[in-house]
Design a protein around this motif. Structure first.
Motif, mmCIF file in Angstrom:
data_model
loop_
_atom_site.group_PDB
_atom_site.id
_atom_site.type_symbol
_atom_site.label_atom_id
_atom_site.label_comp_id
_atom_site.label_asym_id
_atom_site.label_seq_id
_atom_site.Cartn_x
_atom_site.Cartn_y
_atom_site.Cartn_z
ATOM 1 N N ILE A 1 -90.860 7.686 -62.451
ATOM 2 C CA ILE A 1 -90.346 6.417 -62.976
ATOM 3 C C ILE A 1 -88.922 6.590 -63.506
ATOM 4 O O ILE A 1 -88.060 5.730 -63.320
ATOM 5 C CB ILE A 1 -91.290 5.873 -64.072
ATOM 6 N N ALA A 2 -88.673 7.738 -64.144
ATOM 7 C CA ALA A 2 -87.342 7.994 -64.704
ATOM 8 C C ALA A 2 -86.270 7.954 -63.618
ATOM 9 O O ALA A 2 -85.177 7.420 -63.825
ATOM 10 C CB ALA A 2 -87.324 9.347 -65.419
ATOM 11 N N PHE A 3 -86.574 8.505 -62.441
ATOM 12 C CA PHE A 3 -85.573 8.551 -61.373
ATOM 13 C C PHE A 3 -85.756 7.457 -60.335
ATOM 14 O O PHE A 3 -84.993 7.386 -59.364
ATOM 15 C CB PHE A 3 -85.575 9.937 -60.720
ATOM 16 N N ARG A 4 -86.777 6.612 -60.508
ATOM 17 C CA ARG A 4 -86.945 5.392 -59.716
ATOM 18 C C ARG A 4 -86.772 5.613 -58.211
ATOM 19 O O ARG A 4 -86.003 4.930 -57.543
ATOM 20 C CB ARG A 4 -85.979 4.312 -60.210
ATOM 21 N N GLU A 5 -87.464 6.612 -57.712
ATOM 22 C CA GLU A 5 -87.490 6.920 -56.279
ATOM 23 C C GLU A 5 -86.150 7.448 -55.752
ATOM 24 O O GLU A 5 -85.947 7.512 -54.545
ATOM 25 C CB GLU A 5 -87.949 5.706 -55.457
ATOM 26 N N TYR A 6 -85.255 7.845 -56.652
ATOM 27 C CA TYR A 6 -83.988 8.449 -56.224
ATOM 28 C C TYR A 6 -84.219 9.960 -56.161
ATOM 29 O O TYR A 6 -83.955 10.684 -57.124
ATOM 30 C CB TYR A 6 -82.872 8.094 -57.206
ATOM 31 N N PHE A 7 -84.741 10.437 -55.040
ATOM 32 C CA PHE A 7 -85.186 11.814 -54.952
ATOM 33 C C PHE A 7 -84.231 12.663 -54.119
ATOM 34 O O PHE A 7 -84.180 12.552 -52.897
ATOM 35 C CB PHE A 7 -86.595 11.884 -54.343
ATOM 36 N N THR A 8 -83.464 13.481 -54.797
ATOM 37 C CA THR A 8 -82.662 14.520 -54.175
ATOM 38 C C THR A 8 -83.287 15.856 -54.568
ATOM 39 O O THR A 8 -84.219 15.903 -55.375
ATOM 40 C CB THR A 8 -81.213 14.469 -54.680
ATOM 41 N N GLU A 9 -82.779 16.943 -54.012
ATOM 42 C CA GLU A 9 -83.286 18.249 -54.433
ATOM 43 C C GLU A 9 -83.080 18.449 -55.930
ATOM 44 O O GLU A 9 -83.930 19.003 -56.620
ATOM 45 C CB GLU A 9 -82.599 19.364 -53.637
ATOM 46 N N SER A 10 -81.953 17.966 -56.441
ATOM 47 C CA SER A 10 -81.650 18.111 -57.860
ATOM 48 C C SER A 10 -82.627 17.330 -58.733
ATOM 49 O O SER A 10 -83.149 17.859 -59.715
ATOM 50 C CB SER A 10 -80.223 17.645 -58.137
ATOM 51 N N THR A 11 -82.896 16.063 -58.374
ATOM 52 C CA THR A 11 -83.810 15.266 -59.202
ATOM 53 C C THR A 11 -85.238 15.778 -59.087
ATOM 54 O O THR A 11 -85.990 15.772 -60.070
ATOM 55 C CB THR A 11 -83.752 13.773 -58.817
ATOM 56 N N LEU A 12 -85.628 16.247 -57.909
ATOM 57 C CA LEU A 12 -86.969 16.821 -57.763
ATOM 58 C C LEU A 12 -87.127 18.066 -58.627
ATOM 59 O O LEU A 12 -88.197 18.290 -59.219
ATOM 60 C CB LEU A 12 -87.248 17.153 -56.295
ATOM 61 N N MET A 13 -86.093 18.878 -58.710
ATOM 62 C CA MET A 13 -86.143 20.061 -59.580
ATOM 63 C C MET A 13 -86.321 19.650 -61.035
ATOM 64 O O MET A 13 -87.104 20.258 -61.777
ATOM 65 C CB MET A 13 -84.866 20.890 -59.423
ATOM 66 N N LYS A 14 -85.624 18.601 -61.457
ATOM 67 C CA LYS A 14 -85.744 18.131 -62.837
ATOM 68 C C LYS A 14 -87.152 17.610 -63.120
ATOM 69 O O LYS A 14 -87.742 17.904 -64.173
ATOM 70 C CB LYS A 14 -84.712 17.036 -63.110
ATOM 71 N N ILE A 15 -87.692 16.834 -62.187
ATOM 72 C CA ILE A 15 -89.044 16.300 -62.356
ATOM 73 C C ILE A 15 -90.056 17.443 -62.401
ATOM 74 O O ILE A 15 -90.965 17.457 -63.247
ATOM 75 C CB ILE A 15 -89.380 15.320 -61.213
ATOM 76 N N GLY A 16 -89.911 18.414 -61.501
ATOM 77 C CA GLY A 16 -90.838 19.539 -61.457
ATOM 78 C C GLY A 16 -90.771 20.414 -62.695
ATOM 79 O O GLY A 16 -91.811 20.869 -63.200
ATOM 80 N N ARG A 17 -89.560 20.667 -63.187
ATOM 81 C CA ARG A 17 -89.433 21.474 -64.416
ATOM 82 C C ARG A 17 -90.107 20.783 -65.592
ATOM 83 O O ARG A 17 -90.765 21.421 -66.420
ATOM 84 C CB ARG A 17 -87.953 21.735 -64.722
ATOM 85 N N PHE A 18 -89.944 19.467 -65.667
ATOM 86 C CA PHE A 18 -90.563 18.686 -66.747
ATOM 87 C C PHE A 18 -92.090 18.733 -66.637
ATOM 88 O O PHE A 18 -92.790 18.978 -67.623
ATOM 89 C CB PHE A 18 -90.060 17.248 -66.657
ATOM 90 N N ALA A 19 -92.622 18.522 -65.438
ATOM 91 C CA ALA A 19 -94.075 18.538 -65.253
ATOM 92 C C ALA A 19 -94.656 19.909 -65.565
ATOM 93 O O ALA A 19 -95.717 20.017 -66.206
ATOM 94 C CB ALA A 19 -94.417 18.114 -63.823
ATOM 95 N N ASN A 20 -93.980 20.974 -65.140
ATOM 96 C CA ASN A 20 -94.462 22.327 -65.429
ATOM 97 C C ASN A 20 -94.417 22.635 -66.920
ATOM 98 O O ASN A 20 -95.321 23.290 -67.461
ATOM 99 C CB ASN A 20 -93.624 23.351 -64.666
ATOM 100 N N LEU A 21 -93.367 22.173 -67.591
ATOM 101 C CA LEU A 21 -93.259 22.364 -69.038
ATOM 102 C C LEU A 21 -94.421 21.692 -69.764
ATOM 103 O O LEU A 21 -95.100 22.319 -70.592
ATOM 104 C CB LEU A 21 -91.933 21.777 -69.535
ATOM 105 N N VAL A 22 -94.654 20.427 -69.471
ATOM 106 C CA VAL A 22 -95.706 19.668 -70.150
ATOM 107 C C VAL A 22 -97.076 20.277 -69.867
ATOM 108 O O VAL A 22 -97.898 20.439 -70.775
ATOM 109 C CB VAL A 22 -95.651 18.187 -69.720
ATOM 110 N N ALA A 23 -97.328 20.634 -68.604
ATOM 111 C CA ALA A 23 -98.607 21.247 -68.249
ATOM 112 C C ALA A 23 -98.799 22.580 -68.964
ATOM 113 O O ALA A 23 -99.879 22.868 -69.497
ATOM 114 C CB ALA A 23 -98.695 21.437 -66.740
#
Length: 309
Positions: A256-278
């Protein structure tokens, strides 16, 4: 708003390690994968709601109170006047859980007439677990909702294979999961589950996003154009119950934060956040152990997401 559809239940978590037959004490915790996701989304600062069913009993009332205290909209949680709230016994060995689930409970009795479609239609993402697909009438209800929402709302689905719910019916399990995947935009699957699906010839490509969890090794995020592997966040786990749901909650908030704007950079940010929270969720007991937004602000991985919401 993100809405979860599926079970909310009582996790009776063994207070000591060992086989369930030898355990003498249990701790009561709220749980259920879709409910865990809804609570996680709310704690991360995004509006969350739950579509589910509980019994007209003390456990059902307890769960409704806890959900509301977490800021989750419970208008979509029906109350079954005949069947009891679901209870699951959880065994821990080295922080890794295994489960004993029971049939004939309220969430397996989720029917079309229990569903508030207006809540679903007003959501940006609707997330489904797989447990309710194991029994009728909840199976038919879940697939009906997916069909109704297709191409109108982004649909998220966690494969979450529970073989004990499909004894002697594994072929049926894969058929139903394959049908659910056909309606799915955002697919969450573990590396082991992905291997099983591929062995059965079930296609997982072609999604808006596929998230493959690798345990402590992190995750892979895959879109039509990009694929990135993100290492896990190092922690000393106490209880991994609900860690996958914490990952999913953070993943959906990141999307939702990146609203389907998925580049390698934004995917890395989303993945780092999900891994941190998990990862942080495993440092506490119970499935509702996901940290709150204010606790996460000290981490750069979280600030990258929260500044976009």
């Amino acid at each position: 708003m993100i809405t979860s559809v599926g079970e909310v239940l009582i996790d009776m978590i063994a207070a000591e390690e060992g086989n369930l037959k030898d355990v003498k004490r249990f701790e009561k915790h709220p749980g259920g994968a879709p409910a865990n996701v809804a609570v996680g989304v709310s704690r991360l600062g995004v509006k969350a709601s739950l579509i589910s069913k509980v019994g007209n009993d003390p456990f059902g009332k307890f769960l409704l109170e806890r959900l509301r205290s977490e800021g989750v909209n419970t208008e979509g949680v029906a109350v079954d006047m005949e069947k009891h709230t679901g209870v699951v016994f959880v065994q821990l060995k080295g922080a890794k859980p295994s489960f004993v689930l029971y049939d004939g409970v309220a969430y397996f009795n989720l029917r079309k007439e229990d569903i508030n479609l207006s809540i679903l239609e007003n959501s940006k993402i609707v997330h489904f677990g797989s447990v309710l697909l194991a029994r009728s009438p909840s199976k038919e209800t879940i697939l009906w909702i997916m069909k109704e929402l297709r191409d109108r709302v982004a649909i998220s689905f966690d494969v979450n294979i529970r073989r004990d719910l499909w004894k002697n019916r594994e072929e049926d399990m894969f058929k139903v999961i394959e049908e659910a995947i056909r309606f799915t935009d955002i697919l969450k699957v573990s590396d082991e589950e992905l291997k099983l699906l591929e062995e059965k010839g079930i296609k997982t490509e072609g999604r808006l996003l596929t998230a493959i969890t690798l345990g402590k090794e992190g995750c892979i995020l895959r879109t039509w154009e990009h694929e990135v592997k993100i290492p896990g966040y190092p922690v000393k786990p106490i209880d991994t119950t609900g860690a996958g749901d914490a990952f999913t909650a953070a993943l959906l908030v990141g999307l939702i934060a990146f609203r389907e704007y998925f580049t390698e950079s934004t995917l890395m940010k989303i993945g780092r956040f999900a891994n941190l929270v998990a990862g942080l969720s495993t440092t506490k007991r119970g499935a509702w152990s996901i940290p709150k937004r204010e606790e996460l602000m000290k981490y750069s991985e979280a600030r990258e997401i929260f500044t976009k919401l």
